[in-house]
Design a protein around this motif. Sequence first.
Motif, PDB file in Angstrom:
ATOM      1  N   ILE A 119       0.856  -1.188   0.000  1.00 56.55           N
ATOM      2  CA  ILE A 119       0.000   0.000   0.000  1.00 56.55           C
ATOM      3  C   ILE A 119       0.892   1.238   0.000  1.00 56.55           C
ATOM      4  O   ILE A 119       0.753   2.096  -0.868  1.00 56.55           O
ATOM      5  CB  ILE A 119      -0.935  -0.030   1.215  1.00 56.55           C
ATOM      6  CG1 ILE A 119      -1.832  -1.277   1.164  1.00 56.55           C
ATOM      7  CG2 ILE A 119      -1.798   1.232   1.283  1.00 56.55           C
ATOM      8  CD1 ILE A 119      -2.617  -1.518   2.424  1.00 56.55           C
ATOM      9  N   LYS A 120       1.810   1.324   0.935  1.00 55.96           N
ATOM     10  CA  LYS A 120       2.838   2.356   0.952  1.00 55.96           C
ATOM     11  C   LYS A 120       4.167   1.634   1.181  1.00 55.96           C
ATOM     12  O   LYS A 120       4.289   0.877   2.136  1.00 55.96           O
ATOM     13  CB  LYS A 120       2.592   3.392   2.060  1.00 55.96           C
ATOM     14  CG  LYS A 120       1.298   4.182   1.907  1.00 55.96           C
ATOM     15  CD  LYS A 120       1.309   5.007   0.619  1.00 55.96           C
ATOM     16  CE  LYS A 120      -0.023   5.740   0.443  1.00 55.96           C
ATOM     17  NZ  LYS A 120      -0.036   6.448  -0.864  1.00 55.96           N
ATOM     18  N   ASN A 121       5.173   1.931   0.289  1.00 50.85           N
ATOM     19  CA  ASN A 121       6.433   1.193   0.399  1.00 50.85           C
ATOM     20  C   ASN A 121       7.595   2.109  -0.016  1.00 50.85           C
ATOM     21  O   ASN A 121       7.747   2.454  -1.186  1.00 50.85           O
ATOM     22  CB  ASN A 121       6.405  -0.034  -0.500  1.00 50.85           C
ATOM     23  CG  ASN A 121       7.664  -0.897  -0.322  1.00 50.85           C
ATOM     24  OD1 ASN A 121       8.345  -0.814   0.698  1.00 50.85           O
ATOM     25  ND2 ASN A 121       7.964  -1.703  -1.324  1.00 50.85           N
ATOM     26  N   VAL A 122       8.310   2.540   0.996  1.00 52.99           N
ATOM     27  CA  VAL A 122       9.556   3.296   0.734  1.00 52.99           C
ATOM     28  C   VAL A 122      10.692   2.300   0.956  1.00 52.99           C
ATOM     29  O   VAL A 122      11.039   1.980   2.086  1.00 52.99           O
ATOM     30  CB  VAL A 122       9.677   4.508   1.678  1.00 52.99           C
ATOM     31  CG1 VAL A 122      10.970   5.284   1.357  1.00 52.99           C
ATOM     32  CG2 VAL A 122       8.460   5.426   1.540  1.00 52.99           C
ATOM     33  N   ARG A 123      11.257   1.805  -0.196  1.00 52.86           N
ATOM     34  CA  ARG A 123      12.217   0.704  -0.101  1.00 52.86           C
ATOM     35  C   ARG A 123      13.595   1.213   0.312  1.00 52.86           C
ATOM     36  O   ARG A 123      14.000   2.324  -0.030  1.00 52.86           O
ATOM     37  CB  ARG A 123      12.304  -0.018  -1.428  1.00 52.86           C
ATOM     38  CG  ARG A 123      11.000  -0.777  -1.742  1.00 52.86           C
ATOM     39  CD  ARG A 123      11.101  -1.518  -3.053  1.00 52.86           C
ATOM     40  NE  ARG A 123      11.093  -0.563  -4.159  1.00 52.86           N
ATOM     41  CZ  ARG A 123      11.236  -0.929  -5.441  1.00 52.86           C
ATOM     42  NH1 ARG A 123      11.418  -2.209  -5.746  1.00 52.86           N
ATOM     43  NH2 ARG A 123      11.212  -0.020  -6.379  1.00 52.86           N
ATOM     44  N   ALA A 124      14.292   0.350   1.005  1.00 48.00           N
ATOM     45  CA  ALA A 124      15.644   0.710   1.467  1.00 48.00           C
ATOM     46  C   ALA A 124      16.590   0.816   0.268  1.00 48.00           C
ATOM     47  O   ALA A 124      16.459   0.075  -0.709  1.00 48.00           O
ATOM     48  CB  ALA A 124      16.153  -0.337   2.448  1.00 48.00           C
ATOM     49  N   ASN A 125      17.514   1.788   0.401  1.00 43.45           N
ATOM     50  CA  ASN A 125      18.578   1.961  -0.592  1.00 43.45           C
ATOM     51  C   ASN A 125      18.019   2.289  -1.972  1.00 43.45           C
ATOM     52  O   ASN A 125      18.641   2.008  -2.988  1.00 43.45           O
ATOM     53  CB  ASN A 125      19.469   0.710  -0.653  1.00 43.45           C
ATOM     54  CG  ASN A 125      20.102   0.393   0.699  1.00 43.45           C
ATOM     55  OD1 ASN A 125      20.723   1.278   1.314  1.00 43.45           O
ATOM     56  ND2 ASN A 125      19.919  -0.835   1.160  1.00 43.45           N
ATOM     57  N   ARG A 126      16.834   2.853  -2.022  1.00 44.04           N
ATOM     58  CA  ARG A 126      16.239   3.290  -3.283  1.00 44.04           C
ATOM     59  C   ARG A 126      15.839   4.746  -3.132  1.00 44.04           C
ATOM     60  O   ARG A 126      15.262   5.133  -2.127  1.00 44.04           O
ATOM     61  CB  ARG A 126      15.002   2.469  -3.638  1.00 44.04           C
ATOM     62  CG  ARG A 126      15.276   0.957  -3.833  1.00 44.04           C
ATOM     63  CD  ARG A 126      15.871   0.702  -5.225  1.00 44.04           C
ATOM     64  NE  ARG A 126      16.037  -0.724  -5.478  1.00 44.04           N
ATOM     65  CZ  ARG A 126      15.133  -1.493  -6.041  1.00 44.04           C
ATOM     66  NH1 ARG A 126      13.973  -0.983  -6.377  1.00 44.04           N
ATOM     67  NH2 ARG A 126      15.373  -2.769  -6.251  1.00 44.04           N
TER      68      ARG A 126
END
Length: 756
Positions: free
Chosen positions: A136-143
């Motif tokens: 739904i909400k995804n702030v991915r690591a190292n991106r």
Amino acid sequence: MPGSARRNPFVLIALLAMMLSISLAAPQLAVAGEYTIHTCADDEAGYSSAALEVFAERGMKWRRACNPAGPGLRGLVSANVSGPGRVPRGAESGFILTAPPETSFSRMRWSGSARRRDCRYALQLYAERPAGPLAIKNVRANRRCPKPGMAQASNYPLPRTYDLGGASRIIQRVVCVGAPAHDFCSARGQNYIGTLALEATVVDGVAPSVGIRQDSPFTRGEWVRGQQTFTYDASDNVGVKGASASIAGGQRGGNSRGCNFTQRIPCPSGPGLIDVDTAEIPEGSQALTVTAEDAAGNTATSGPVTVRLDNAAPGAVAVGVDGGEAWRNSNDFDLKWVNPPEPDRAPIVAAHFRLCRAGGNDCVSGDRPGAAVSGIDNLAVPGPGEWEVRMWREDAAHNQQAANASQPVRLRFDPEPPQLGFEGQNSEDPTRVSVSVTDRISGLDSGQIEISPSGSGTWQALQTNREGDHLVTRIDDASLPAGDYELRASARDQATNLGATNLRLDGQPARLTLPLRVSTSMKAGVIGKRLISRKGKKKKVRRTVLEARDKVPFGRRVRLGGRLVNASGHPLAGAKVQVYSQPAEDDEEGESSGSDQGAEKLEDTISTDSDGRFVYPVEARSSREFRFVYEGSATILPTEDDAELLVTATSTLTVKPNHVLNGESVWFSGRVRGRPLPEKGKLVELQWSYEPGEWQTFRTKKTEADGTWRIHYPFKNTCGTVVFNFRVFLQGEGGYPLEPGYSREVAVRVRGRPCP
């Protein structure tokens, strides 16, 4: 989310990549109920977040701050602990909303914010579902990392709707993923994701289970009335929102279970109570069911139980007293009535009564239990007197109404006997005997006065009458022998109590000496004239005399009479004398003068003159016995005397011709006088006399119905000239009211040849 996926960042990255390829529109359950869980700012009443579980590892933290008016970050915040240190790889914190058992999430409305300073942190909001994770909400690591000294930030103040497609959990978290060359994240600066408002819709396809407890009279099928409360059991995976009762095809009551939709399982399971007003339901035996509704709106109905309802009080019935409502001397009454049939209605289980003194307010109440009770036995009134009782009935549903009482019946109780006393004699009416009777409760009913010759022990009942509260009789001192007598009296009241006495009111014995009235005498007879010799003289004189029995010819006017005097010989002037008569019994020869003597009848009433004499004139047409009666008065004794008037029979007699020659005939004819005649005619005897005083019967004949007769007679053996005398003789005969008698004589001259 499985624990390995939640803790291993590399697995998580792969899952998130898969989420991106899944459509946001997942199909809903075909047939299922739904409800919505409101959390944080979506719960405007209390800003609750109790539906979500929390987790945090070393270096991580969470915060519940849903009230938007508070200080600092608001909402459900997952973040690292800020400081100079480091956060190890895999450390995480967050919130989890898990669908209740056997349910899933269909959609979600969400608003919130996120901020990242260290690119090695992953900020995630996703849903777990059978088809795979849904991001739904995804702030991915190292991106898409922020520039050094800067921070990434996003804000979603307006709620957005997401289709979750049957997800079982919703997870918000911050996780330290690290970098290929580093197995830690920096603790300097704030990295977080927060939820301001969350609204999750739960799909539930499981119906609740519900049953009725048969632990009350209502649900056990006993007869009840009015407001009833019963217990039901209901359970469900998401809890039971409410239940309603159905009786006789209609909803008759229900309850709400007090659900809280800020909870995962918003409604409770377990027993509940329902109030039912049976007055609004048709009476009789009915089926009761309970329909339960769970938090998602799914319903289920219990098996039926039979309830029996009756809200109407039994109607009035007619009540009778065994033995009637008369007075009685035993305090024991039985009431009886008939219960009319009332199918499918509560049976009668008790009777209530109210007993009041007639005309007063002295009352007592009572009851008699009993199945189908139809009587009250051995009912006692509070005391002597007259009471009224009303009865009304109670049924098994406890319906009773005093307004439905029966019409009152009387219960009369008197245990006290009457009190008696002879009153004193009245000199103006000495034969009257009066007994005063006192009975204060039921009153006098009947009584008897008796008389006995003193010392004899033999008692004779007198004709006794009731006059108010007195017993009254008259002593016939004309028929009782003179002498001393004793009196006694007994009386019963209306309750059959017996009282008796032989005393006067002054306490003296009740005694009398007879006769009580003045004596009288009467001499009566047929008034006639007789020649009587005077004493010392040869010449006779004609005197008026009274003949007790006298014989007179038919048709003569005669007088009967007599004289009435008292014991001292003084005449009773103006006294009424009754004259009775009846046919005489026998003639002189001892033969009956009539076949039917007939009843005595009153002929007339005459009065005595100043000398006490009376006269009664009659015409002699039949033999009769006369009785002259003076009935007496209140102070004078009665008296009477008899006289017998004998009337001789006769007939007319004619002969034609009265001069004949030998060989010729004559006709004798006539008519018998006096009525009635015998049914078949009166026998007449035709007699002749040749020598004076010598009479012979030579013909007999029965008269016609009117008394006429004719006889033919020829003369055959007469020589010379002869004069024959003839008469008719009439014997006494049954059905003929006259004594034997004769007609006048007639003569017939017969001339024949000279005698040789």
